[in-house]
Design an enzyme around this catalytic site. Sequence first.
Site, PDB file in Angstrom:
ATOM      1  N   GLY A  68       0.824  -1.212   0.000  1.00  0.00           N
ATOM      2  CA  GLY A  68       0.000   0.000   0.000  1.00  0.00           C
ATOM      3  C   GLY A  68       0.854   1.256   0.000  1.00  0.00           C
ATOM      4  NE  ARG A  85      -5.028   4.957  -2.845  1.00  0.00           N
ATOM      5  CZ  ARG A  85      -6.123   4.608  -2.166  1.00  0.00           C
ATOM      6  NH1 ARG A  85      -6.804   5.525  -1.504  1.00  0.00           N
ATOM      7  NH2 ARG A  85      -6.543   3.354  -2.141  1.00  0.00           N
ATOM      8  CB  VAL A 131      -2.036  -7.580   0.789  1.00  0.00           C
ATOM      9  CG1 VAL A 131      -0.959  -6.648   0.258  1.00  0.00           C
ATOM     10  CG2 VAL A 131      -3.174  -6.802   1.439  1.00  0.00           C
ATOM     11  CG  ASN A 169       0.765   1.479   4.718  1.00  0.00           C
ATOM     12  OD1 ASN A 169       0.451   2.249   5.619  1.00  0.00           O
ATOM     13  ND2 ASN A 169       0.350   1.661   3.461  1.00  0.00           N
ATOM     14  CB  SER A 207      -5.706   1.220  13.804  1.00  0.00           C
ATOM     15  OG  SER A 207      -6.624   2.223  14.197  1.00  0.00           O
ATOM     16  CE1 TYR A 256      -8.791  -0.024   9.457  1.00  0.00           C
ATOM     17  CE2 TYR A 256      -8.933   0.790  11.706  1.00  0.00           C
ATOM     18  CZ  TYR A 256      -8.306   0.774  10.468  1.00  0.00           C
ATOM     19  OH  TYR A 256      -7.198   1.568  10.255  1.00  0.00           O
ATOM     20  CB  ALA A 257     -12.041  -2.884  16.322  1.00  0.00           C
ATOM     21  CB  ALA A 293      -8.571  -6.587  10.994  1.00  0.00           C
ATOM     22  CE  LYS A 294      -5.604  -1.500  10.550  1.00  0.00           C
ATOM     23  NZ  LYS A 294      -4.419  -1.563   9.680  1.00  0.00           N
TER      24      LYS A 294
HETATM   25  P1  NAP Z   1      -5.189   5.011   2.154  1.00  0.00           P
HETATM   26  O1  NAP Z   1      -4.721   6.388   1.880  1.00  0.00           O
HETATM   27  O2  NAP Z   1      -6.580   4.609   1.823  1.00  0.00           O
HETATM   28  O3  NAP Z   1      -4.163   4.020   1.407  1.00  0.00           O
HETATM   29  C1  NAP Z   1      -4.344   2.636   1.483  1.00  0.00           C
HETATM   30  C2  NAP Z   1      -3.257   1.966   0.688  1.00  0.00           C
HETATM   31  O4  NAP Z   1      -3.420   0.542   0.800  1.00  0.00           O
HETATM   32  C3  NAP Z   1      -3.312   2.288  -0.794  1.00  0.00           C
HETATM   33  O5  NAP Z   1      -2.000   2.330  -1.304  1.00  0.00           O
HETATM   34  C4  NAP Z   1      -4.087   1.112  -1.381  1.00  0.00           C
HETATM   35  O6  NAP Z   1      -3.786   0.938  -2.742  1.00  0.00           O
HETATM   36  C5  NAP Z   1      -3.566  -0.024  -0.506  1.00  0.00           C
HETATM   37  N1  NAP Z   1      -4.469  -1.167  -0.403  1.00  0.00           N
HETATM   38  C6  NAP Z   1      -5.726  -1.209   0.091  1.00  0.00           C
HETATM   39  N2  NAP Z   1      -6.223  -2.445  -0.013  1.00  0.00           N
HETATM   40  C7  NAP Z   1      -5.253  -3.205  -0.574  1.00  0.00           C
HETATM   41  C8  NAP Z   1      -5.143  -4.580  -0.943  1.00  0.00           C
HETATM   42  N3  NAP Z   1      -6.155  -5.434  -0.745  1.00  0.00           N
HETATM   43  N4  NAP Z   1      -3.998  -5.013  -1.506  1.00  0.00           N
HETATM   44  C9  NAP Z   1      -2.968  -4.164  -1.711  1.00  0.00           C
HETATM   45  N5  NAP Z   1      -3.002  -2.859  -1.390  1.00  0.00           N
HETATM   46  C10 NAP Z   1      -4.128  -2.395  -0.827  1.00  0.00           C
HETATM   47  O7  NAP Z   1      -5.019   4.620   3.678  1.00  0.00           O
HETATM   48  P2  NAP Z   1      -4.033   5.106   4.831  1.00  0.00           P
HETATM   49  O8  NAP Z   1      -4.818   5.955   5.740  1.00  0.00           O
HETATM   50  O9  NAP Z   1      -2.752   5.589   4.297  1.00  0.00           O
HETATM   51  O10 NAP Z   1      -3.839   3.713   5.575  1.00  0.00           O
HETATM   52  C11 NAP Z   1      -2.619   3.004   5.604  1.00  0.00           C
HETATM   53  C12 NAP Z   1      -2.638   2.077   6.796  1.00  0.00           C
HETATM   54  O11 NAP Z   1      -2.750   2.869   7.979  1.00  0.00           O
HETATM   55  C13 NAP Z   1      -3.813   1.108   6.821  1.00  0.00           C
HETATM   56  O12 NAP Z   1      -3.393  -0.138   7.316  1.00  0.00           O
HETATM   57  C14 NAP Z   1      -4.770   1.754   7.805  1.00  0.00           C
HETATM   58  O13 NAP Z   1      -5.623   0.810   8.406  1.00  0.00           O
HETATM   59  C15 NAP Z   1      -3.806   2.370   8.769  1.00  0.00           C
HETATM   60  N6  NAP Z   1      -4.343   3.459   9.596  1.00  0.00           N
HETATM   61  C16 NAP Z   1      -4.838   4.577   9.018  1.00  0.00           C
HETATM   62  C17 NAP Z   1      -5.339   5.579   9.837  1.00  0.00           C
HETATM   63  C18 NAP Z   1      -5.901   6.866   9.292  1.00  0.00           C
HETATM   64  O14 NAP Z   1      -6.501   7.642  10.086  1.00  0.00           O
HETATM   65  N7  NAP Z   1      -5.728   7.177   8.021  1.00  0.00           N
HETATM   66  C19 NAP Z   1      -5.339   5.422  11.222  1.00  0.00           C
HETATM   67  C20 NAP Z   1      -4.832   4.251  11.769  1.00  0.00           C
HETATM   68  C21 NAP Z   1      -4.327   3.287  10.950  1.00  0.00           C
HETATM   69  P3  NAP Z   1      -4.908   0.414  -3.811  1.00  0.00           P
HETATM   70  O15 NAP Z   1      -6.163   1.124  -3.504  1.00  0.00           O
HETATM   71  O16 NAP Z   1      -4.319   0.722  -5.154  1.00  0.00           O
HETATM   72  O17 NAP Z   1      -5.003  -1.044  -3.577  1.00  0.00           O
END
Ligand code: NAP
Length: 244
Positions: free
Chosen positions: A13, A16, A61, A87, A139, A152-153, A155-156
């Site tokens: 991931g 983005r 993934v 990630n 998370s 989500y909870a 899984a995390k």
């Molecule tokens: P994001 O901007 O939505 O980016 C998600 C990334 O994961 C993208 O690159 C997406 O690419 C990829 N992805 C999603 N599903 C996938 C799959 N099945 N296989 C491969 N790639 C996949 O999200 P983010 O906020 O940066 O989140 C990154 C991590 O941080 C996640 O694990 C999320 O749970 C965690 N997190 C985020 C927050 C928050 O507030 N943003 C808080 C706590 C934890 P594609 O769409 O091209 O697949």
Amino acid sequence: MNTLEDKVALITGGTRGIGLACATLFAAQGARVAICGRDEARALAAAEAIGGVCVGYACDVSDPEQTASLVAAVEKRFEAVHILVNNAGMASDGLLIRMKNEQWNEVLRTNLDGVFYLCRAVSRGMVRQRYGRIVTVGSVVGIHGQAGQCNYAAAKAGLIGFTKACARELAPRNITVNLVAPGLVETDMTADMTPAMREEALKRIPLGRSGLPEDVAPLIAFLASDQAAYITGAVIPVDGGLGM
Ligand code: NAP
């Protein structure tokens, strides 16, 4: 500071949000980086934008065959994987009473099963080379829970036990396994929060603001570096003080 010089890092991931910030920092610190996402065009474009030595791959993934092929391709190209950053993640929110099986399964398969597939695949090479750094993005929701996010909870939270079990198993082979638990971070994942939800969330953050991907990436880079050699099985929040 090139603290990741000579290292090969696979960041899922990395196209983005938090993953992209991480890949950008890793490349700046001298690592050779592989990123993946489901969208191939976006993965290729992100890899080019990151610069340095960075290659983009298409991989879902949640699919064990695709993850095995991804790791094999990265190992073939760079001859090793020293660092794995788990990630990639997604959310599909809903109240328990209305949550569909598909929502539950998709989130568990991506956020938990995917991490298992990747860790299993990279750990073989890491054990052989007697070196590895695995950092998983969990998370705060996996620690405190969140209404509307039981999938989500779960899984995390699962990732916390998984991280500690792997850390114990892999420690004798000089492989560290840690988890970073972000709070509210401004990315596509949180872009559709309503103003009321955002205001409510901000009230609970002592530092008074949401996080940026660039607030999370440096901790991941540190845990992935040689400087973090004596840290394993740790769960470290990056949440503006939310969990105090
Ligand atoms: P994001 O901007 O939505 O980016 C998600 C990334 O994961 C993208 O690159 C997406 O690419 C990829 N992805 C999603 N599903 C996938 C799959 N099945 N296989 C491969 N790639 C996949 O999200 P983010 O906020 O940066 O989140 C990154 C991590 O941080 C996640 O694990 C999320 O749970 C965690 N997190 C985020 C927050 C928050 O507030 N943003 C808080 C706590 C934890 P594609 O769409 O091209 O697949």
